[in-house]
Design a protein around this motif. Structure first.
Motif, mmCIF file in Angstrom:
data_model
loop_
_atom_site.group_PDB
_atom_site.id
_atom_site.type_symbol
_atom_site.label_atom_id
_atom_site.label_comp_id
_atom_site.label_asym_id
_atom_site.label_seq_id
_atom_site.Cartn_x
_atom_site.Cartn_y
_atom_site.Cartn_z
ATOM 1 N N ALA A 13 -93.352 14.402 -50.049
ATOM 2 C CA ALA A 13 -92.674 14.311 -48.744
ATOM 3 C C ALA A 13 -91.231 14.804 -48.852
ATOM 4 N N ALA A 14 -90.577 14.386 -49.961
ATOM 5 C CA ALA A 14 -89.184 14.823 -50.153
ATOM 6 C C ALA A 14 -89.105 16.346 -50.222
ATOM 7 N N CYS A 15 -90.051 16.940 -51.012
ATOM 8 C CA CYS A 15 -90.050 18.411 -51.141
ATOM 9 C C CYS A 15 -90.259 19.079 -49.788
ATOM 10 N N ILE A 16 -91.261 18.541 -49.022
ATOM 11 C CA ILE A 16 -91.540 19.149 -47.718
ATOM 12 C C ILE A 16 -90.304 19.047 -46.822
ATOM 13 N N THR A 17 -89.688 17.844 -46.844
ATOM 14 C CA THR A 17 -88.490 17.653 -46.005
ATOM 15 C C THR A 17 -87.408 18.681 -46.342
ATOM 16 N N LEU A 18 -87.146 18.780 -47.695
ATOM 17 C CA LEU A 18 -86.128 19.751 -48.119
ATOM 18 C C LEU A 18 -86.492 21.168 -47.662
ATOM 19 N N VAL A 20 -88.446 22.117 -45.203
ATOM 20 C CA VAL A 20 -88.351 22.332 -43.753
ATOM 21 C C VAL A 20 -86.883 22.474 -43.322
ATOM 22 N N ILE A 21 -86.027 21.603 -43.915
ATOM 23 C CA ILE A 21 -84.603 21.679 -43.544
ATOM 24 C C ILE A 21 -84.056 23.077 -43.816
ATOM 25 N N GLN A 24 -85.300 25.706 -41.557
ATOM 26 C CA GLN A 24 -84.547 25.627 -40.295
ATOM 27 C C GLN A 24 -83.206 26.343 -40.420
#
Lengths: 611, 212
Positions: A13-18, A20-21, A24
């Motif tokens: 989840a952390a990797c995906i969040t990073l 996606v950020i 963006q």
């Protein structure tokens, strides 16, 4: 629920969040180095993919499934390799291109071969599965793998990537970006080595643990991300500061009714600050072009602007102009504009940038001053005419006297025998001639005495002007027993000037000269008016044979209210100089070597005469 | 109404005005002659001529008043009628004191101009006649011998022959002879008449040392 079930999804989840950020950031921010953000996002997503597959592997129960997952893992692993290479390239802003190309090519080649070859030749071929137990008594699936020949190519690709990262970091280090080089380069190399080594340990059965692939990479991502984020933070801070300073500039600009503009010389597009838009009456979001801007300018001033722009673009000199605009529903405004052209690398004009300022008030004040000056000039003219009234009446009397005598002669002749029509016609012709002469005197007087709103600039022959004034002063010269000598240039100097204004200056200088010779015996009173042409100027010189001007007062004679005459106002020379300077000319005084004073007026020659 | 050869001389720097005045005066039968400035007039040397001068007061070079001075000095008998464009009182006073016949303002009307010219020509005739008379007397005076001249100057003091003889240190008889010649040469029959002629010719009486 064990810690594996907890940690892996969290890391993923952390990797995906990073990812996606930064995806963006890549898409939304037009910041420099956005491609580094894209590569970072891709590597983060790749690591998430690797982590997911690893989690599935830990739970795999049959060999076939395990092998399929291992095969699938090669895709995110390759993507991560390529993304890391790309990140290195973009983050360090270049490096050895061939290395990057080689890393990417080798990685893709590895993947292609891996997919193409027989399963037992593949990179990590799982031979058998077994269940192992790790920290906290958690059980997980572990495979016995064997390395195929493709592993060798993968190793080369990996090694090349490490070399490439080290090489790029060193370049950056040498270029002075030590912190980024050490942190980013160092962590990439460190974590690549750690994961590779640990994977080898696991695969060779030395470590009875999962690969823990995702964690070193997560750490790597955090290290890389930190540096990248710093850039973003810096950009945000700069943007804030920029916004603040823009607000301040805008405030100052509004206070000074100053607007900024930028024009793409090659296109039509025009950009202007809010204050400039307000000045011209444009809506805040209204798209602006050069022609839209020109439509606000009063038609008479458009050529002026075009000329100034052309000069600026052609010669690179500063663009400086004053023009009038007509904003919709608002009164006419005077605008002062300044700017300069900026050129592209090839030296071709690219954009013009500058300011506009509302100078309406200044112009109005100037117009009032002009008005006052005109008023004073008029008063001075009228008072001079008043002084000359006696002579002017005489000037008018001459033709009137002739007309009277001629008319009476005609009346008499009508009664005499032998009078022919020819005799009478001759008399009538003379009467008409004298009447016209009287009319001219009146016309000359009226133009001089009339109150005028504007100076009518026209092309004038300076010799004619001098002759006109001499004619006007004829009676005064005779009455004062002054001899007038005209030395007129055969070159017929033409000037562009106001007729009345220049006549006023000449009148003033000639009357002054006559005044200066008042105490001389009459045969020594000589007034000389000379015209000449020097290469750029038309020159008139009015000289007398009087006592000259005392050296002590010579510097003061053009000052307003300075006079040596008993009844003088002290405005004549001051006005004369103002008039001359308004024509771009000069008016100077000097004492002649042979005695007497001389006043010299120079004026620009009319364009077509200038050589 | 005007004598033979009487000419109106017009001196004005304005050509148009000269021409119109001359034209008007011609219609009234006057002979005219025009001059564009004082110097031209002086150059023509017309002092003894019959006529008058219509003179512009303000002219370049020698102006009207200066020309008047010169003409008075030359004993010109032509009266001067001044024309001026402006009512310049000091100039007119000067001109009249110097003997100007009239002082007219431009534009000048026909009537006053003709009147002034008429008067001026009468005056000119009178002056010329007087001048002729004086010239005749002076010619007679010039015909006297030195002694006769001397005796005449004593005679017009009213002295007796005896006194004159004593004053001049000559015999009374000789005085008597001279007296007869003087009266004869001067064309008079009485001492009273002789006194009048001498006054006209500007012959000063002798200063006698011995009072009777």
């Amino acid at each position: 629920m064990n810690w594996i079930d907890l940690l892996w999804p969290m890391a993923i989840a952390a990797c995906i969040t990073l990812g996606v950020i930064h995806l963006q950031i890549t898409m939304r921010l037009r910041v420099r180095g956005r491609w580094a953000h894209l590569c970072f996002a891709l590597s983060a997503l790749a690591v998430a993919g690797i982590g997911s597959i690893e989690l599935a592997l830990l739970r795999a129960e049959d060999l076939g499934n395990y092998r399929r997952l291992m095969n699938a893992a090669e895709f995110p692993i390759s993507l991560m390799m390529i993304a890391l290479a790309g990140f290195t390239w973009f983050y360090f802003k270049g490096g050895r291109r061939w290395m990057m190309v080689a890393v990417i090519t080798l990685t893709l080649l590895t993947l292609a071969i891996h997919l193409a070859v027989d399963p037992h030749l593949q990179i990590r071929h799982a031979v058998s599965l077994r269940s192992a137990e790790t920290f906290g008594g958690v059980r997980f699936t572990l495979a016995q793998t064997q390395n195929g020949p493709v592993t060798a190519i993968e190793m080369v690709a990996n090694t090349l990537l490490i070399v490439f990262v080290i090489d790029s970091s060193l370049r950056s280090w040498r270029a002075g970006h030590r912190r980024g080089a050490a942190l980013v380069g160092g962590s990439i190399v460190f974590f690549l080595l750690v994961t590779r080594s640990y994977a080898a340990l696991v695969e060779h059965g030395v470590a009875e643990t999962p690969y823990f692939f995702i964690f070193p990479f997560l750490a790597l991502l955090l290290a890389m991300g930190r540096e990248l984020s710093l850039d973003v933070f810096r950009a945000v801070r700069l943007a804030e500061q920029l916004g603040e300073s823009e607000r301040q500039v805008d405030l100052a600009a509004r206070a000074a009714t100053l607007g900024f503009w930028r024009w793409d010389v090659r296109g039509e597009e025009l950009w202007a600050t809010g204050s400039a838009r307000v000045l011209f009456g444009f809506a805040p979001a209204e798209p602006l072009t050069f022609s839209v801007f020109m439509s606000r300018v009063v038609p008479e001033d458009r050529d002026l602007i075009r000329g100034a722009v052309e000069r600026c673009v052609a010669s690179g000199e500063e663009y400086e102009t004053e023009y009038r605009i007509q904003p919709p529903g608002a009164p006419l405004r005077w605008i002062g504009a300044r700017g300069r052209v900026e050129r592209d690398a090839a030296g071709a004009p690219a954009i013009m940038r500058g300011v506009v300022i509302d100078i309406t008030e200044r112009r109005q004040a100037q117009m009032e001053v002009d008005g006052t000056r005109k008023e004073i000039a008029h008063v001075s003219r009228v008072s001079m005419m008043g002084e000359l009234a006696g002579s002017l009446a005489h000037e008018l009397n001459q033709p009137l006297a002739a007309i009277l005598s001629n008319a009476q002669a005609a009346r008499r002749m009508l009664a005499l025998p032998g009078t022919t029509m020819d005799d009478l016609r001759e008399i009538v012709d003379d009467i008409i001639k004298d009447d016209k002469r009287a009319g001219e005197v009146i016309h000359r007087l009226r133009t001089l005495v009339q109150r005028r709103e504007h100076m009518d600039v026209e092309r004038l022959n300076l010799n004619d002007l001098v002759r006109d004034v001499a004619r006007l002063l004829n009676s005064e010269l005779v009455a004062r027993n002054v001899e007038l000598e005209l030395r007129l240039s055969p070159g017929q100097p033409h000037v562009r000037a106001g007729r009345v204004e220049i006549q006023q200056v000449l009148l003033n200088l000639m009357v002054n000269a006559m005044d200066a010779m008042r105490d001389l015996s009459s045969e020594r009173r000589l007034l000389t008016v000379e015209t000449s042409v020097n290469p750029e100027r038309a020159v008139v010189r009015v000289s007398d044979t009087g006592p000259g001007i005392e050296e002590a007062i010579l510097p003061s004679i053009f000052r307003p209210f300075f006079t040596t005459k008993q009844n003088g106002l002290g405005m004549g020379l001051a006005i004369s100089r103002t008039i001359t300077e308004a024509h771009g000319g000069t008016l100077t005084a000097e004492n002649r070597t042979g005695g007497g004073a001389a006043f010299t007026m120079t004026l620009h020659l009319a364009d077509e005469d200038a050589r | 109404m005007n004598g033979p050869g009487a000419t109106v001389h017009i001196v004005d720097d304005d050509a148009s005005l000269r021409k119109s005045l001359a034209r008007l005066l011609k219609t009234h039968g006057y002979a005219t002659e025009v001059f564009e400035n004082a110097a031209a007039f002086l150059a023509a040397d017309l002092a003894g001529r019959a006529g008058c001068i219509v003179l512009d007061l303000h002219m370049p070079g020698l102006d009207g008043l200066k020309l008047q001075e010169r003409l008075v000095a030359e004993e010109c008998t032509m009266p001067i009628i001044f024309l001026t464009g402006r009512g310049d009182i000091p100039s007119s006073v000067r001109a009249m004191k110097a003997g100007a016949a009239d002082f007219l303002t431009k534009p000048v009307d026909e009537e006053p101009l003709l009147q002034a010219i008429g008067k001026a020509l009468v005056e000119n005739r009178r002056r010329n006649e007087e001048r002729a008379q004086v010239d005749a007397i002076r010619r007679r005076v010039a015909a006297l011998t030195g002694r006769e001249h001397e005796v005449m100057r004593h005679l017009i003091t009213g002295a007796l022959n005896k006194q004159i003889g004593s004053d001049l240190d000559i015999a009374e008889k000789t005085v008597k002879v001279h007296r007869g010649r003087v009266l004869e040469k001067m064309g008079v029959s009485s001492i009273a008449e002789l006194v009048r002629l001498c006054a006209l010719a500007g012959v000063a009486p002798a200063r006698t040392t011995k009072v009777p």
